[in-house]
Design a protein around this motif. Structure first.
Motif, PDB file in Angstrom:
ATOM      1  N   THR A 102       0.771  -1.081  -0.239  1.00  0.00           N
ATOM      2  CA  THR A 102      -0.012  -0.102   0.025  1.00  0.00           C
ATOM      3  C   THR A 102       0.789   1.225   0.146  1.00  0.00           C
ATOM      4  OG1 THR A 102      -1.797  -1.072   1.224  1.00  0.00           O
ATOM      5  CG2 THR A 102      -1.748   1.106   1.264  1.00  0.00           C
ATOM      6  N   ALA A 103       0.846   2.133  -1.089  1.00  0.00           N
ATOM      7  CA  ALA A 103       1.437   3.421  -1.050  1.00  0.00           C
ATOM      8  C   ALA A 103       0.475   4.398  -0.295  1.00  0.00           C
ATOM      9  CB  ALA A 103       1.594   3.791  -2.402  1.00  0.00           C
ATOM     10  N   ILE A 104       0.921   5.403   0.543  1.00  0.00           N
ATOM     11  CA  ILE A 104       0.229   6.490   1.031  1.00  0.00           C
ATOM     12  C   ILE A 104       0.706   7.808   0.824  1.00  0.00           C
ATOM     13  CG2 ILE A 104      -1.028   7.174   3.369  1.00  0.00           C
ATOM     14  CD1 ILE A 104      -0.468   4.364   4.273  1.00  0.00           C
ATOM     15  N   ASP A 105       0.044   8.681   0.537  1.00  0.00           N
ATOM     16  CA  ASP A 105       0.484  10.125   0.275  1.00  0.00           C
ATOM     17  C   ASP A 105       0.388  10.946   1.741  1.00  0.00           C
ATOM     18  OD1 ASP A 105      -2.325  11.063  -1.573  1.00  0.00           O
ATOM     19  OD2 ASP A 105      -2.123  11.165   0.659  1.00  0.00           O
ATOM     20  N   GLY A 106       0.738  12.144   1.613  1.00  0.00           N
ATOM     21  CA  GLY A 106       0.757  12.833   2.894  1.00  0.00           C
ATOM     22  C   GLY A 106      -0.398  13.774   3.062  1.00  0.00           C
ATOM     23  N   GLY A 107      -1.525  13.816   2.158  1.00  0.00           N
ATOM     24  CA  GLY A 107      -2.607  14.714   2.123  1.00  0.00           C
ATOM     25  C   GLY A 107      -3.300  14.575   3.609  1.00  0.00           C
ATOM     26  N   ASN A 108      -4.215  15.281   3.544  1.00  0.00           N
ATOM     27  CA  ASN A 108      -5.167  15.459   4.599  1.00  0.00           C
ATOM     28  C   ASN A 108      -6.675  15.675   3.890  1.00  0.00           C
ATOM     29  OD1 ASN A 108      -6.396  15.241   7.089  1.00  0.00           O
ATOM     30  ND2 ASN A 108      -6.012  17.451   7.865  1.00  0.00           N
TER      31      ASN A 108
END
Length: 835
Positions: free
Chosen positions: A213-219
């Motif tokens: 799983t690749a996760i970005d730093g957005g909110n």
């Protein structure tokens, strides 16, 4: 002669600098807005008219428009409100790709006069893209003999967002054989690797399913997944190893297709078929290298398959996989980094930023005719562009900023000889070989005007109170012109001059359209009482004609200065300390407070009041003189330390005031000074002969001075013929040789001393004067000698101006007479006379 040449040289230098500043101000202005991507059409970016300092009525009249270097109209201007609006959806990823900072340059152009403003729109990224794997399912072949610690590189996910919204980390589904290790390479890319922690047993389980799983730093954060099919195989336990983990290659963008750019080499420690290596581009590589690069599977040679364009991509990064032919096959990764070198393959482009407009034939040298910019898609010296005029014409190009130019006149124009100019502009870059392009501009020349404006009156007189709010209107001037149309339109301006070494433009401002004159700041009557300047009315004709009028401004005094306390003086501290004997009787002079006021007339009258006291029944203060005296005898029960707070108010509107604090120490054993000559006449007879002679001498001098002063006042009154002034200029019929001989009364100060002087004689020669001084020198003395003096330097005295109207003299002369009466009404103490 040399000094004259130097002055002329300086003047030319100042003129040149002004031309450069005007040109810079024409093009240099810059505005930046910041907006997020994906805004809806019609969203307001900002009020560009307000930010440019334009009114709503001006933006349509001056033809405000927005131009984009990209050619795509993302923004438009609401001419009704002056707002910059989003014209169509903006996708930051399309505009700027992976660039962290995304700036969309625009240009705001207005006409009449021509002005160019650079507008930058910073597009902020929003988290609208989730990380994506190129392949949703990957197959990983692992030999069961692979020892723990072996690493297996996985496909990196791609996230079109940047900054905090870009890819941040990876997560691996729970399993007992692999751990996830994330490495960051030199360009900041995060690469996931599987680290074998526990060996496989193919007989127990030949396949394993993992989820990466690749996760970005957005909110909120977005994520993408890929499945990994781990197949456990037998044999072949050595993977190929590249000679270099990273191959960095520089190639020119004009490299022909088929050229070999680099050869990848890998080695395998196995033998036989297990050591035979085949090369291929990694399957997770982007589409660009697949289209541009081919790999020879046997030799590892990388070749160009089609032309490379530096403007499309300045660098390319991809991986080459070295796979052996063993069972199971094993892989090694060789990273390739291609730096594309720019060549000069793009011609410069000439862009006309302003619309063609005619020029007056009397336009001064340096008049801006058109705004021009040039651009070149190449980089470095290949992208540097210079503009030049092809033929010898009365125009020149002035460079401004970043390939922007202004076409200006450099010679006097003559419409009778040339009514139209066709200007050929040539753009050339700095590449090798140099590339050029050309563009034509047509300039029309206009004509005439023969009637100058006329003012309704040549002299204007203005009376203004000091301390008025800056920006208030002083007066209005008006002029008319017999011409019609543009030639009859008049603009007003202040003619540059200096008053007391200061430019008159710093005092007043004139509305160029209607002639209304405004103050630039608040005036101070105490610093200046009158000044004048000239107003110019200039029509809009060609050539422009003008006329002048003079404006006289008189400043009227206001009560804006509080009384300044000169005794006790500031050098003595904020509190004055006095001593007084406990044996003092009622009416004893304790001290004297003295103050002056910088204002004039009634505003300078001062009154003294006791606002606070330790014992209000013990002391009083004279309303006009400031004398502090005892109201009664001192009692034994009175406190030894007495504090008085004295307030001094002037007679202005509004009232200004100041306060001073006096500490009085009541002590035993201090000999009480004689407070009043009239109350102590019997004590004088008991003194020594020296004291007696001193008293007689001082009294004689005082009486003589008073008599002299009265005689001069009588003489002044007779010669003034009913005028209220005590400064009389003799008429030409007088017997004096010099008509400027006069009689003057003046109030001067010297430190804590205030004194009146009566001056007589020639203003330009030696004069005689008599002075009377009031001095708060000590706690008991309140009066000093009246002294004669001579040879007064009139330049050092603030002599009353005899040129002012009689009304300006009335109060000054009355105040001086009242002051002198006050001086001689003061009681003289014995100790003051002795001193």
């Amino acid at each position: 002669m040399g000094a004259v040449i130097r002055i002329l040289s300086w003047k030319w230098l100042v003129i040149c600098l002004l031309h450069v500043l005007l040109l810079w101000n024409t093009i240099l202005a810059q505005i930046r807005y910041t907006i997020p991507e994906e805004l809806k059409e019609g969203s307001v970016v900002g009020n560009i008219a307000k930010d440019l300092g334009l009114g709503i009525s001006e933006i349509a009249r001056r033809k405000l428009r927005i131009a984009s270097e990209t050619g795509k109209e993302y923004f438009s201007v609401d001419l009704g409100k002056g707002e910059l609006l989003v014209n169509e959806r903006i996708d930051r990823e399309i505009l700027c790709a992976q660039s962290v900072t995304c700036i969309l340059p625009l240009e705001a152009i207005i006409e009449n006069p021509l002005q160019l403003y650079r507008v930058e729109i910073q597009i902020l990224d929003i988290n609208d893209n989730a990380p994506v794997f190129q392949k949703n399912e990957n197959i990983l072949n692992v030999a069961e003999s692979t020892a723990p610690g072996a690493r297996f590189r996985l496909e990196s996910a791609k996230d079109s967002d940047v900054g905090s919204n870009s890819l941040r980390t990876y997560m691996l589904s729970k399993n007992e054989h692999f751990a996830l290790d994330i490495k960051t390479v030199s360009d900041g890319t995060k690469v996931p690797e599987l680290v074998l922690e526990k060996s496989f047993d193919r007989e127990k389980q030949p396949n394993h399913r993992l989820v990466l799983t690749a996760i970005d730093g957005g909110n909120p954060a977005r994520s993408g997944t890929a499945e990994i099919d781990v197949r456990v195989l037998d044999i072949n336990d050595n993977a190929p190893v590249c000679e270099k983990p990273l191959y960095t290659v520089e190639i020119a963008e004009n490299t022909p297709p088929g050229a070999v750019i680099v050869t990848v080499k890998a080695a395998d420690r196995d033998a036989g078929a297990n050591s035979e290596i085949r090369y291929s581009v990694a399957p997770h590589t982007s589409e660009i290298p697949h289209d541009l690069i081919s790999v020879d599977s046997v030799t590892g040679e990388l070749k160009i398959t089609k032309e490379i364009d530096y403007e499309a991509a300045s660098s390319i990064r991809f991986d080459v996989v070295a796979t052996d032919t063993g069972i199971p096959p094993m892989e090694g990764i060789c990273s390739i980094h291609l730096d594309i070198l720019d060549i000069n393959d793009n011609k410069p482009e000439i862009i006309l930023k302003s619309l063609n407009s005619p020029v007056l034939e009397d336009a001064p040298v340096g008049t801006v005719v058109a705004l021009i910019s040039a651009k070149d898609l190449d980089a470095g010296d290949n992208g540097k562009v210079e503009l030049a005029l092809k033929s010898d014409l009365p125009f020149t190009l002035k460079p401004a900023i970043s390939n922007h130019y202004a076409l200006v006149t450099d010679k006097t124009l003559d419409r009778e000889q040339h009514s139209v100019y066709t200007i050929q502009i040539v753009a050339a870059d700095s590449g090798s070989p140099r590339l050029t392009s050309e563009k034509q501009i047509t300039v029309d020349i206009l004509d005439v005007n023969d009637n100058p404006p006329r003012f309704t009156q040549q002299f204007y007189t203005v009376y203004v109170k000091e301390n008025r709010v800056p920006g208030s209107i002083l007066c209005s001037v008006s002029a008319t012109d017999l011409d019609t149309g543009e030639n009859a339109k008049i603009s007003y301006s202040i003619i540059e001059s200096k008053f007391q070494g200061i430019s008159v433009s710093s005092y007043v401002y004139i509305n160029s359209d209607n002639g209304s004159i405004f103050s630039m700041h608040s005036f101070d009557y105490e610093k200046k009482k009158i000044f004048q300047f000239q107003v110019e009315a200039k029509d809009h004709g060609s050539p422009s004609l003008s006329n002048n009028a003079t404006v006289h401004v008189f400043i009227l005094d206001q009560n804006d200065n509080a009384p300044a306390i000169i005794y006790p003086s500031a050098v003595m501290g904020s509190v004055s300390h006095q001593r007084m004997s406990r044996t003092a009787k009622a009416g004893h002079l304790v001290t004297k407070v003295t103050a002056v006021d910088a204002d004039s007339g009634h505003n300078a009258w001062m009154f003294y009041r006791l606002v606070e006291a330790t014992d209000m029944s013990l002391f009083s203060i004279n309303l006009h003189t400031g004398e502090v005296r005892t109201k009664r005898a001192v009692y034994e029960q009175d406190e030894s330390s007495q504090r008085l707070v004295v307030e001094i108010k002037d007679n202005g509107e509004p009232v200004q005031s100041s306060t001073v604090t006096v500490d009085i120490l009541l002590e035993d054993g201090i000999q009480e000074p004689v407070a009043d000559i009239r109350q102590k006449n019997s004590d004088i007879t008991k003194g020594s002969k020296i004291t007696f002679y001193l008293i007689i001498s001082l009294a004689s001098v005082s009486v003589l001075s008073l008599l002299t002063f009265v005689i001069l006042l009588v003489k002044c009154a007779r010669n003034s013929r009913g005028r209220t002034s005590c400064c009389i200029k003799r008429s030409d019929s007088d017997d004096y040789k010099n008509p400027n001989r006069n009689l003057q009364i003046q109030l001067n100060t010297d430190g804590p001393i205030k004194y009146v002087e009566v001056l007589g004689g020639d203003m330009l020669s030696q004069s005689q004067s008599f002075g009377s001084c009031l001095s708060p020198l000590s706690e008991f003395s309140d009066f000093t000698l009246v002294k004669p003096s001579s040879t007064i330097d009139f330049k050092e005295l603030n002599v009353l101006d005899a040129s002012l109207p009689d009304s300006a003299w009335t109060f000054e002369s009355q105040q001086l007479v009242e002051l002198y009466k006050e001086i001689y009404s003061l009681p003289l103490s014995i100790e003051a006379l002795l001193r």
